[in-house]
Structures are given as C-alpha cells and as structure tokens.
Design a protein around this motif. Structure first.
Motif, PDB file in Angstrom:
ATOM      1  N   GLY A   1      -4.324 -11.797  -7.799  1.00 26.23           N
ATOM      2  CA  GLY A   1      -2.960 -12.165  -7.428  1.00 26.23           C
ATOM      3  C   GLY A   1      -1.940 -11.068  -7.590  1.00 26.23           C
ATOM      4  O   GLY A   1      -0.737 -11.341  -7.675  1.00 26.23           O
ATOM      5  N   SER A   2      -2.385  -9.818  -7.614  1.00 23.91           N
ATOM      6  CA  SER A   2      -1.461  -8.710  -7.890  1.00 23.91           C
ATOM      7  C   SER A   2      -0.943  -8.032  -6.628  1.00 23.91           C
ATOM      8  O   SER A   2      -0.327  -6.971  -6.712  1.00 23.91           O
ATOM      9  CB  SER A   2      -2.150  -7.671  -8.785  1.00 23.91           C
ATOM     10  OG  SER A   2      -3.282  -7.122  -8.139  1.00 23.91           O
ATOM     11  N   GLY A   3      -1.196  -8.616  -5.467  1.00 25.01           N
ATOM     12  CA  GLY A   3      -0.695  -8.026  -4.227  1.00 25.01           C
ATOM     13  C   GLY A   3      -1.551  -6.885  -3.724  1.00 25.01           C
ATOM     14  O   GLY A   3      -1.053  -5.936  -3.114  1.00 25.01           O
ATOM     15  N   LYS A   4      -2.852  -6.993  -3.933  1.00 20.93           N
ATOM     16  CA  LYS A   4      -3.785  -5.933  -3.558  1.00 20.93           C
ATOM     17  C   LYS A   4      -3.770  -5.662  -2.058  1.00 20.93           C
ATOM     18  O   LYS A   4      -3.683  -4.508  -1.625  1.00 20.93           O
ATOM     19  CB  LYS A   4      -5.200  -6.330  -3.994  1.00 20.93           C
ATOM     20  CG  LYS A   4      -6.290  -5.383  -3.521  1.00 20.93           C
ATOM     21  CD  LYS A   4      -7.642  -6.055  -3.552  1.00 20.93           C
ATOM     22  CE  LYS A   4      -7.671  -7.169  -2.523  1.00 20.93           C
ATOM     23  NZ  LYS A   4      -8.992  -7.768  -2.355  1.00 20.93           N
ATOM     24  N   THR A   5      -3.859  -6.716  -1.252  1.00 21.51           N
ATOM     25  CA  THR A   5      -3.922  -6.546   0.198  1.00 21.51           C
ATOM     26  C   THR A   5      -2.661  -5.884   0.723  1.00 21.51           C
ATOM     27  O   THR A   5      -2.719  -4.979   1.562  1.00 21.51           O
ATOM     28  CB  THR A   5      -4.125  -7.909   0.892  1.00 21.51           C
ATOM     29  OG1 THR A   5      -5.317  -8.517   0.395  1.00 21.51           O
ATOM     30  CG2 THR A   5      -4.242  -7.737   2.394  1.00 21.51           C
ATOM     31  N   SER A   6      -1.516  -6.310   0.227  1.00 25.47           N
ATOM     32  CA  SER A   6      -0.256  -5.715   0.642  1.00 25.47           C
ATOM     33  C   SER A   6      -0.205  -4.244   0.261  1.00 25.47           C
ATOM     34  O   SER A   6       0.262  -3.398   1.046  1.00 25.47           O
ATOM     35  CB  SER A   6       0.910  -6.458  -0.005  1.00 25.47           C
ATOM     36  OG  SER A   6       2.140  -5.868   0.324  1.00 25.47           O
ATOM     37  N   THR A   7      -0.694  -3.924  -0.922  1.00 27.77           N
ATOM     38  CA  THR A   7      -0.684  -2.543  -1.391  1.00 27.77           C
ATOM     39  C   THR A   7      -1.551  -1.660  -0.505  1.00 27.77           C
ATOM     40  O   THR A   7      -1.144  -0.561  -0.101  1.00 27.77           O
ATOM     41  CB  THR A   7      -1.179  -2.467  -2.849  1.00 27.77           C
ATOM     42  OG1 THR A   7      -0.336  -3.277  -3.680  1.00 27.77           O
ATOM     43  CG2 THR A   7      -1.156  -1.037  -3.361  1.00 27.77           C
ATOM     44  N   LEU A   8      -2.740  -2.129  -0.189  1.00 23.30           N
ATOM     45  CA  LEU A   8      -3.651  -1.342   0.635  1.00 23.30           C
ATOM     46  C   LEU A   8      -3.092  -1.163   2.045  1.00 23.30           C
ATOM     47  O   LEU A   8      -3.163  -0.075   2.626  1.00 23.30           O
ATOM     48  CB  LEU A   8      -5.026  -2.016   0.681  1.00 23.30           C
ATOM     49  CG  LEU A   8      -6.166  -1.234   1.339  1.00 23.30           C
ATOM     50  CD1 LEU A   8      -6.315   0.144   0.702  1.00 23.30           C
ATOM     51  CD2 LEU A   8      -7.474  -2.009   1.235  1.00 23.30           C
ATOM     52  N   ALA A   9      -2.527  -2.237   2.610  1.00 21.28           N
ATOM     53  CA  ALA A   9      -1.938  -2.144   3.949  1.00 21.28           C
ATOM     54  C   ALA A   9      -0.771  -1.155   3.956  1.00 21.28           C
ATOM     55  O   ALA A   9      -0.623  -0.358   4.895  1.00 21.28           O
ATOM     56  CB  ALA A   9      -1.468  -3.522   4.409  1.00 21.28           C
TER      57      ALA A   9
ATOM     58  N   TYR B   1      10.830   0.835   3.533  1.00 20.81           N
ATOM     59  CA  TYR B   1       9.710  -0.051   3.831  1.00 20.81           C
ATOM     60  C   TYR B   1       8.812  -0.306   2.614  1.00 20.81           C
ATOM     61  O   TYR B   1       7.908  -1.130   2.659  1.00 20.81           O
ATOM     62  CB  TYR B   1       8.868   0.480   4.996  1.00 20.81           C
ATOM     63  CG  TYR B   1       8.206   1.820   4.761  1.00 20.81           C
ATOM     64  CD1 TYR B   1       6.904   1.901   4.281  1.00 20.81           C
ATOM     65  CD2 TYR B   1       8.866   3.004   5.056  1.00 20.81           C
ATOM     66  CE1 TYR B   1       6.296   3.129   4.082  1.00 20.81           C
ATOM     67  CE2 TYR B   1       8.269   4.232   4.865  1.00 20.81           C
ATOM     68  CZ  TYR B   1       6.980   4.297   4.376  1.00 20.81           C
ATOM     69  OH  TYR B   1       6.372   5.512   4.182  1.00 20.81           O
ATOM     70  N   LEU B   2       9.099   0.395   1.503  1.00 19.71           N
ATOM     71  CA  LEU B   2       8.367   0.156   0.257  1.00 19.71           C
ATOM     72  C   LEU B   2       9.213  -0.617  -0.758  1.00 19.71           C
ATOM     73  O   LEU B   2       8.781  -0.818  -1.897  1.00 19.71           O
ATOM     74  CB  LEU B   2       7.912   1.484  -0.367  1.00 19.71           C
ATOM     75  CG  LEU B   2       7.030   2.389   0.501  1.00 19.71           C
ATOM     76  CD1 LEU B   2       6.631   3.633  -0.290  1.00 19.71           C
ATOM     77  CD2 LEU B   2       5.797   1.645   0.976  1.00 19.71           C
ATOM     78  N   ALA B   3      10.389  -1.046  -0.340  1.00 17.00           N
ATOM     79  CA  ALA B   3      11.348  -1.658  -1.269  1.00 17.00           C
ATOM     80  C   ALA B   3      10.812  -2.928  -1.924  1.00 17.00           C
ATOM     81  O   ALA B   3      11.177  -3.251  -3.056  1.00 17.00           O
ATOM     82  CB  ALA B   3      12.655  -1.957  -0.538  1.00 17.00           C
ATOM     83  N   LYS B   4       9.943  -3.669  -1.219  1.00 16.37           N
ATOM     84  CA  LYS B   4       9.450  -4.927  -1.766  1.00 16.37           C
ATOM     85  C   LYS B   4       8.285  -4.741  -2.747  1.00 16.37           C
ATOM     86  O   LYS B   4       7.841  -5.700  -3.381  1.00 16.37           O
ATOM     87  CB  LYS B   4       9.004  -5.851  -0.632  1.00 16.37           C
ATOM     88  CG  LYS B   4      10.149  -6.325   0.253  1.00 16.37           C
ATOM     89  CD  LYS B   4       9.652  -7.278   1.337  1.00 16.37           C
ATOM     90  CE  LYS B   4      10.796  -7.752   2.215  1.00 16.37           C
ATOM     91  NZ  LYS B   4      10.317  -8.677   3.278  1.00 16.37           N
ATOM     92  N   LEU B   5       7.795  -3.520  -2.864  1.00 13.37           N
ATOM     93  CA  LEU B   5       6.670  -3.263  -3.763  1.00 13.37           C
ATOM     94  C   LEU B   5       7.167  -2.959  -5.171  1.00 13.37           C
ATOM     95  O   LEU B   5       8.258  -2.414  -5.361  1.00 13.37           O
ATOM     96  CB  LEU B   5       5.850  -2.076  -3.250  1.00 13.37           C
ATOM     97  CG  LEU B   5       5.271  -2.183  -1.836  1.00 13.37           C
ATOM     98  CD1 LEU B   5       4.437  -0.950  -1.526  1.00 13.37           C
ATOM     99  CD2 LEU B   5       4.437  -3.446  -1.675  1.00 13.37           C
TER     100      LEU B   5
END
Length: 396
Positions: free
Chosen positions: A44-52, A14-18
């Motif tokens: 634009g560095s994917g902050k929201t995705s990282t925090l979630a 589930y972390l493969a896309k990071l």
C-alpha cells in the motif's frame, strides 16, 4: 545505501503528489543512466505510481521510450503502467500522449518480452522463427503423450499425472535446480520415480524440438541461454538504456540471471518489490533475488524504502510490522500511516478448516445483523483452492 531527500521546493510539478521517498526513487539518476536501484515498496505504499512516475520522468528527461524495457508480473499490469506513463509524461511534454505509449514498445511480462526477443534472435541460436508457443494445457498434453510413449501410464505403481510431471519439470527449469533436489524439497512423494522422470523430460524436450514448439518455461530458458553468448548478450543489453522490473520478489533464478546478463554492472537497472510479500513461490520465485540484489554488482545498489502506507490504519499496520519483524532475514522497514483507527484486528485460532469456515460465516451473519449488507462484506484467502470448505458452509 539510502539516498538523501531532495528539497521539495525544486521538485517538478508533476511529482508534487509524491512523498519524499517516492521522489527519491523517481529521480534516481535524474534521467541519466545511473547505477542499480532497489526500491523496497511496502504494501500500500504507492509502488505502481512510483514506478510509473519513474518511467515518465526518464522520458521527460530525454530518455528514448523505445530503449526502455519495463517488465511487470502480468500483461494487465503492463498495460495499466503504460497508460499512467502516457498520462504523466503527456501532461509535461504537451503532446499527443499516445505517441509516448506507442513508443514504449518494450513493456510486458518476462515471458511476453522473451517471446519477442527469441523471434528476433531465433536464427542466431538455432531456432525456427516460426516457432509455436504452447500454453500450460497444451504442454501438459504433450507431456502426457511422451508419458504414454514410454509406457509410464501403465506402471504397476501410480506414476505422477501429466500435470504433476509438468509442474516438476517447470520447477526444475525455473529454479535452475537438479531434478533430485526439486523432488526432495517440493515433490517428495514422486522421489521414487526420479529415473523415469529424467527419461520422460528428455522425451518431452525432443518432442518440442521436433514440433518446433516452445512452452512458457522455454521463453525464459532460451533467453537466459542467449545471455551466455557474449556477442548476443552484448547486443541485447545494448538495445536498452533502462531496465525496470516490478514485483521483483516474485522472480526466480532464471529471471535474475536474465537481468544480470542484460546489465552486468547494474547500469540503468531498477527493481521494485517487497521481500515481506514473497509468499507465493509462483514459478519457483526466489526471495534471495531481492535480498541479495544490493550487493550483486561491483557498485552496490542504492536503496529507497517506501514505508508510508496509503490503504490501511495504524492498528492494522502495527500488527503487520510485528509479523514482518519476526523474519530472520529482511530489509528493515516500518510501515506507517496517518489514518487513525481505534479498531484492532483480531487473531483467531481454530482447530481445522471446518471450524474456520464456521467462524467466518458466523462473523458474516453477525455483521449483517448489525446492519452491514452481505454485498458489502468480503472474505480473502491465500489461494483459490482454500475456498472449498467456506463455499460449502456459505451455501449451507
């Protein structure tokens, strides 16, 4: 200090896309209560995705969602974050994802969370749990009533309006600064009314107490004051194993003191933000909060830099990096992307707002003649009140 990347072959699916840096932030502590973490997330560095993903990872690793406190800048952001957490954790745990979201009950804004906690501890701090919360308009009206009662609406010189008075009061509360300092640095045209404003604010506070009313600033102020009571502070901090804060560059001194009281040693504390995006000073936002965070605790915070940009192009980022590089004090980062472009951004100098509006309109018309529909074009500006001259020119 910066963390070293974990071998991607051992990374959960589930972390493969990071990317590697995002995974460092997500896996910090690997689900356990770890030391403080600062994630510097460039635009634009994917902050929201990282925090979630970090919240979801904590839950997957066994953290109790009811003991996770997630604070965002807006209610909408909190709702969207909870939905992402639900989707990510639900895929891994293979259960009804809504159960996860329902258990993640402490996700919201500082003010929203503060209101709930104040009702929980109201009797212990001398508040009536049935207090009413005034919005900005109601607060301004109450300020105006106090202004009339003191006779300041009939002064020989023009006394500050109710909105200005409330803004001064709010700034002093959120910045935790003396009135004289606030007037001198932010409202110099009101400096001559310092003594009257002190009397006005005292009357305003009395009126709120008499009516069992709190304004938005009180939600933070009373929460921060609870942090000064050792027993309450210890009980409050003990309710949460993990505290995560989004947009940390936009927090003020009052909010920073709340976090310090919640987690004095930084254990379980994660803050995400970007010092380069601290430009709005909303509610007395203080960039020093994020700049000083790494050394705020006995155990220095670990730092993860998110530098890969997913939105823009190389030429735009080159310009952005050059501007950011001029800051006298900052976290050193270099935004990069795999998106190529031969087109460079333009830096245009104009004499005034009227000429600026004219230039923008001409650029829009030029693009239209080149085949770009009007509805496919956008104009960005920093604040809504900056749109006036442009709207007039567009209408013309």
């Amino acid at each position: 200090m910066n963390l070293a990347a974990r071998d991607s072959t051992f990374r959960p699916a589930y972390l493969a896309k990071l990317n590697a840096e995002q995974c460092l932030a997500v896996e910090h502590g690997d689900g356990k209560v770890a030391g403080p973490l600062l994630v510097i997330a460039g635009a634009g560095s994917g902050k929201t995705s990282t925090l979630a993903h970090r919240v979801a990872h904590l839950i997957v690793r066994g953290a109790d969602p009811r003991r996770i406190l997630l604070m965002t800048f807006s209610r909408r952001a909190a709702s969207e974050m909870a939905k992402r957490v639900e989707r990510i954790a639900g895929e891994v745990l293979g259960r009804d994802a809504s159960v996860i979201t329902d258990a993640l009950t402490w996700a919201g804004t500082f003010h929203g969370i503060g209101a709930r906690l104040l009702r929980d501890y109201a009797l212990e701090i001398g508040l009536d749990p049935a207090f009413t919360i005034h919005d900005r308009e109601d607060s301004a009206d109450l300020m105006n009533l106090a202004r009339h009662e003191l006779g300041f609406s009939k002064t020989e010189g023009r006394f500050p309006t109710k909105g200005t008075c409330l803004a001064i009061y709010s700034r002093a509360v959120n910045a935790q600064a003396p009135l004289g300092e606030v007037l001198g640095s932010v409202f110099p045209w009101c400096a001559g009314w310092a003594e009257q404003l002190k009397a006005l604010f005292a009357r305003y506070v009395e009126a709120k107490q008499a009516q069992n009313v709190l304004d938005y600033d009180d939600l933070l102020l009373y929460w921060a004051q609870m942090g000064g009571e050792p027993e309450i502070s210890a009980h409050l901090g003990g309710r949460f194993d993990h505290v995560l804060v989004d947009e940390y560059q936009d927090t003020n001194r009052l909010q920073a003191s709340i976090l310090t009281a919640l987690k004095p040693d930084g254990s379980g504390l994660t803050v995400v933000g970007d010092d380069a995006q601290s430009i709005y000073s909303f509610r007395a936002a203080e960039v020093r909060n994020i700049l000083d965070f790494p050394k705020q605790f006995a155990r220095p915070a670990e730092i993860v830099m998110l530098e890969r940009n997913y939105r823009s192009t190389e030429t735009v980022l080159a310009a952005a990096n050059a501007v950011i590089g001029e800051a006298s004090e900052r976290f050193t980062k270099n935004l990069w992307t795999e998106r190529k472009s031969a087109e460079k951004p333009k830096l245009v100098s104009v004499r005034d707002e009227a000429e600026q509006a004219s230039y923008v309109c001409q650029a829009i018309l030029t693009e239209r003649e080149a085949g770009t529909a009007l509805k496919a074009q956008a104009v960005l500006f920093r604040a809504s009140h900056h749109s006036g001259p442009l709207e007039i020119e567009l209408t013309r």
